[in-house]
Design a protein around this motif. Structure first.
Motif, PDB file in Angstrom:
ATOM      1  N   GLU A   1      -2.475 -16.035   0.991  1.00  0.00           N
ATOM      2  CA  GLU A   1      -3.639 -15.463   1.865  1.00  0.00           C
ATOM      3  C   GLU A   1      -4.219 -14.343   1.243  1.00  0.00           C
ATOM      4  O   GLU A   1      -3.268 -13.335   0.692  1.00  0.00           O
ATOM      5  N   ILE A   2      -5.362 -14.124   1.106  1.00  0.00           N
ATOM      6  CA  ILE A   2      -6.009 -12.950   0.651  1.00  0.00           C
ATOM      7  C   ILE A   2      -6.585 -12.387   1.616  1.00  0.00           C
ATOM      8  O   ILE A   2      -7.764 -12.980   2.225  1.00  0.00           O
ATOM      9  N   GLN A   3      -6.701 -11.261   1.961  1.00  0.00           N
ATOM     10  CA  GLN A   3      -7.187 -10.448   3.076  1.00  0.00           C
ATOM     11  C   GLN A   3      -8.294  -9.510   2.371  1.00  0.00           C
ATOM     12  O   GLN A   3      -7.916  -8.503   1.753  1.00  0.00           O
ATOM     13  N   PHE A   4      -9.583  -9.629   2.735  1.00  0.00           N
ATOM     14  CA  PHE A   4     -10.553  -8.733   2.241  1.00  0.00           C
ATOM     15  C   PHE A   4     -10.880  -7.671   3.591  1.00  0.00           C
ATOM     16  O   PHE A   4     -11.293  -8.151   4.565  1.00  0.00           O
ATOM     17  N   SER A   5     -10.591  -6.440   3.342  1.00  0.00           N
ATOM     18  CA  SER A   5     -10.801  -5.611   4.403  1.00  0.00           C
ATOM     19  C   SER A   5     -11.878  -4.384   4.113  1.00  0.00           C
ATOM     20  O   SER A   5     -12.016  -3.816   3.150  1.00  0.00           O
ATOM     21  N   ARG A   6     -12.790  -4.135   5.197  1.00  0.00           N
ATOM     22  CA  ARG A   6     -13.721  -3.008   5.116  1.00  0.00           C
ATOM     23  C   ARG A   6     -12.977  -1.954   5.359  1.00  0.00           C
ATOM     24  O   ARG A   6     -12.517  -1.745   6.684  1.00  0.00           O
ATOM     25  N   THR A   7     -12.872  -0.946   4.392  1.00  0.00           N
ATOM     26  CA  THR A   7     -11.968   0.254   4.610  1.00  0.00           C
ATOM     27  C   THR A   7     -12.977   1.409   4.925  1.00  0.00           C
ATOM     28  O   THR A   7     -12.552   2.473   5.195  1.00  0.00           O
ATOM     29  N   GLY A   8     -14.197   1.391   4.630  1.00  0.00           N
ATOM     30  CA  GLY A   8     -15.281   2.581   4.548  1.00  0.00           C
ATOM     31  C   GLY A   8     -16.552   1.985   4.384  1.00  0.00           C
ATOM     32  O   GLY A   8     -16.698   0.765   4.424  1.00  0.00           O
ATOM     33  N   GLU A   9     -17.529   2.996   4.757  1.00  0.00           N
ATOM     34  CA  GLU A   9     -18.967   2.807   4.535  1.00  0.00           C
ATOM     35  C   GLU A   9     -19.322   1.595   3.242  1.00  0.00           C
ATOM     36  O   GLU A   9     -19.932   0.704   3.444  1.00  0.00           O
ATOM     37  N   ARG A  10     -18.811   1.997   2.221  1.00  0.00           N
ATOM     38  CA  ARG A  10     -18.973   1.269   1.011  1.00  0.00           C
ATOM     39  C   ARG A  10     -17.710   1.029   0.291  1.00  0.00           C
ATOM     40  O   ARG A  10     -17.738   0.950  -1.047  1.00  0.00           O
ATOM     41  N   ARG A  11     -16.647   0.823   0.806  1.00  0.00           N
ATOM     42  CA  ARG A  11     -15.616   0.590   0.301  1.00  0.00           C
ATOM     43  C   ARG A  11     -14.704  -0.819   1.023  1.00  0.00           C
ATOM     44  O   ARG A  11     -15.018  -0.906   2.185  1.00  0.00           O
ATOM     45  N   TYR A  12     -13.924  -1.428   0.017  1.00  0.00           N
ATOM     46  CA  TYR A  12     -13.166  -2.600   0.753  1.00  0.00           C
ATOM     47  C   TYR A  12     -11.635  -2.440  -0.088  1.00  0.00           C
ATOM     48  O   TYR A  12     -11.674  -1.788  -1.058  1.00  0.00           O
ATOM     49  N   ALA A  13     -10.756  -3.183   0.619  1.00  0.00           N
ATOM     50  CA  ALA A  13      -9.466  -3.300  -0.326  1.00  0.00           C
ATOM     51  C   ALA A  13      -9.039  -4.875  -0.031  1.00  0.00           C
ATOM     52  O   ALA A  13      -9.588  -5.652   0.767  1.00  0.00           O
ATOM     53  N   ILE A  14      -8.390  -5.222  -0.830  1.00  0.00           N
ATOM     54  CA  ILE A  14      -7.635  -6.559  -0.943  1.00  0.00           C
ATOM     55  C   ILE A  14      -6.266  -6.595  -0.657  1.00  0.00           C
ATOM     56  O   ILE A  14      -5.577  -5.886  -1.605  1.00  0.00           O
ATOM     57  N   THR A  15      -5.773  -7.340   0.106  1.00  0.00           N
ATOM     58  CA  THR A  15      -4.162  -7.490   0.388  1.00  0.00           C
ATOM     59  C   THR A  15      -3.716  -8.914   0.313  1.00  0.00           C
ATOM     60  O   THR A  15      -4.577  -9.835   0.605  1.00  0.00           O
ATOM     61  N   ILE A  16      -2.760  -9.113  -0.600  1.00  0.00           N
ATOM     62  CA  ILE A  16      -2.632 -10.582  -1.043  1.00  0.00           C
ATOM     63  C   ILE A  16      -1.164 -10.725  -0.717  1.00  0.00           C
ATOM     64  O   ILE A  16      -0.242 -10.077  -1.050  1.00  0.00           O
ATOM     65  N   PHE A  17      -0.765 -11.838   0.150  1.00  0.00           N
ATOM     66  CA  PHE A  17       0.121 -12.129   0.830  1.00  0.00           C
ATOM     67  C   PHE A  17       0.939 -13.577   0.189  1.00  0.00           C
ATOM     68  O   PHE A  17       0.234 -14.518   0.388  1.00  0.00           O
ATOM     69  N   ARG A  18       1.890 -13.451  -0.454  1.00  0.00           N
ATOM     70  CA  ARG A  18       2.377 -14.799  -1.237  1.00  0.00           C
ATOM     71  C   ARG A  18       3.895 -15.139  -0.972  1.00  0.00           C
ATOM     72  O   ARG A  18       4.591 -14.355  -0.587  1.00  0.00           O
ATOM     73  N   LYS A  19       4.277 -16.476  -0.576  1.00  0.00           N
ATOM     74  CA  LYS A  19       5.644 -16.737  -0.436  1.00  0.00           C
ATOM     75  C   LYS A  19       6.182 -16.634  -1.462  1.00  0.00           C
ATOM     76  O   LYS A  19       6.184 -16.469  -2.851  1.00  0.00           O
ATOM     77  N   ASP A  20       7.529 -16.058  -1.476  1.00  0.00           N
ATOM     78  CA  ASP A  20       8.678 -15.690  -2.622  1.00  0.00           C
ATOM     79  C   ASP A  20       8.187 -14.538  -3.446  1.00  0.00           C
ATOM     80  O   ASP A  20       8.737 -14.369  -4.422  1.00  0.00           O
ATOM     81  N   HIS A  21       7.081 -13.660  -2.923  1.00  0.00           N
ATOM     82  CA  HIS A  21       6.715 -12.430  -3.817  1.00  0.00           C
ATOM     83  C   HIS A  21       6.434 -11.420  -2.797  1.00  0.00           C
ATOM     84  O   HIS A  21       5.886 -11.609  -1.719  1.00  0.00           O
ATOM     85  N   SER A  22       6.350 -10.228  -3.386  1.00  0.00           N
ATOM     86  CA  SER A  22       5.960  -9.224  -2.651  1.00  0.00           C
ATOM     87  C   SER A  22       4.445  -8.996  -2.320  1.00  0.00           C
ATOM     88  O   SER A  22       3.599  -9.548  -3.085  1.00  0.00           O
ATOM     89  N   PRO A  23       3.915  -8.590  -1.161  1.00  0.00           N
ATOM     90  CA  PRO A  23       2.469  -8.344  -1.095  1.00  0.00           C
ATOM     91  C   PRO A  23       1.754  -7.490  -2.386  1.00  0.00           C
ATOM     92  O   PRO A  23       2.576  -6.775  -2.759  1.00  0.00           O
ATOM     93  N   LEU A  24       0.708  -8.058  -2.646  1.00  0.00           N
ATOM     94  CA  LEU A  24      -0.068  -7.138  -3.680  1.00  0.00           C
ATOM     95  C   LEU A  24      -1.199  -6.306  -2.888  1.00  0.00           C
ATOM     96  O   LEU A  24      -1.783  -7.104  -1.889  1.00  0.00           O
TER      97      LEU A  24
END
Length: 189
Positions: free
Chosen positions: A2-25
């Motif tokens: 699963e890939i999560q795209f988050s709006r973190t600011g007015e012109r900013r975003y972050a991506i968090t990746i959740f994988r089985k058998d691996h730590s999130p990135l």
């Protein structure tokens, strides 16, 4: 994955990746913010539709970091454990980057061409204007791709990609700061 795209600011975003058998990135901040479609969301759709296993998201699914993502340390994780994890992920990531060099280049070219097509097919005048500004680069990109590459981006595939981009764009553009959009890999919805 699963890939999560988050709006973190007015012109900013972050991506968090959740994988089985691996730590999130995570990549925060992520480059290529756009109010209608973040650059990496474009990549996700294009790589998924093309079936790339060693593009950005294929590398990550295989346990790499695509050279830009970093492990998210768990709250209870000690500094030494976190450093070992970063080192393991980086080493695996370097190997996958080498293996995926050609697919990553294909992904960049295809993503640019699909963005151009999506914008040029839009009914919105501001998107058509952006496409016009991209037209000479799109033509140049067409000249450097291989014959096999040219056969991959069929009209039916372009239509499917453009429809998916339109759907995700609406969802992305509606997000407020602090909200997120989650997409799965491979994204064949």
């Amino acid at each position: 994955m699963e890939i999560q795209f988050s709006r973190t600011g007015e012109r900013r975003y972050a991506i968090t990746i959740f994988r089985k058998d691996h730590s999130p990135l995570e990549m925060n901040p992520a480059p290529g913010y756009d109010p209608i479609m973040p650059h990496d969301l474009l990549h996700l759709v294009v790589e998924s539709e093309l079936g790339l296993s060693r593009g950005i998201f294929g590398q990550i699914a295989a346990g790499g970091n695509a050279g830009t993502f970093h492990p998210v340390a768990a709250n209870n994780e000690k500094q030494r454990e976190a450093a070992r994890l970063r080192k393991r992920v980086a080493k695996r990531g370097e190997k996958l980057l080498r293996e995926g060099r050609d697919e990553a280049a294909l992904s960049e070219r295809a993503t640019y061409l699909c963005l151009y097509e999506w914008l040029s097919r839009s009914a919105a005048p501001e998107r058509k204007k952006l496409a016009m500004q991209m037209s000479s680069q799109a033509k140049q990109t067409l000249t450097i791709r291989s014959v096999a590459e040219g056969l991959v981006l069929t009209e039916n595939l372009l239509i499917r990609i453009c429809n998916r981009l339109e759907d995700l764009s609406k969802r992305w553009a509606s997000l407020k700061i602090g909200e997120s959009l989650t997409v799965t890999w491979p994204d064949k919805s």
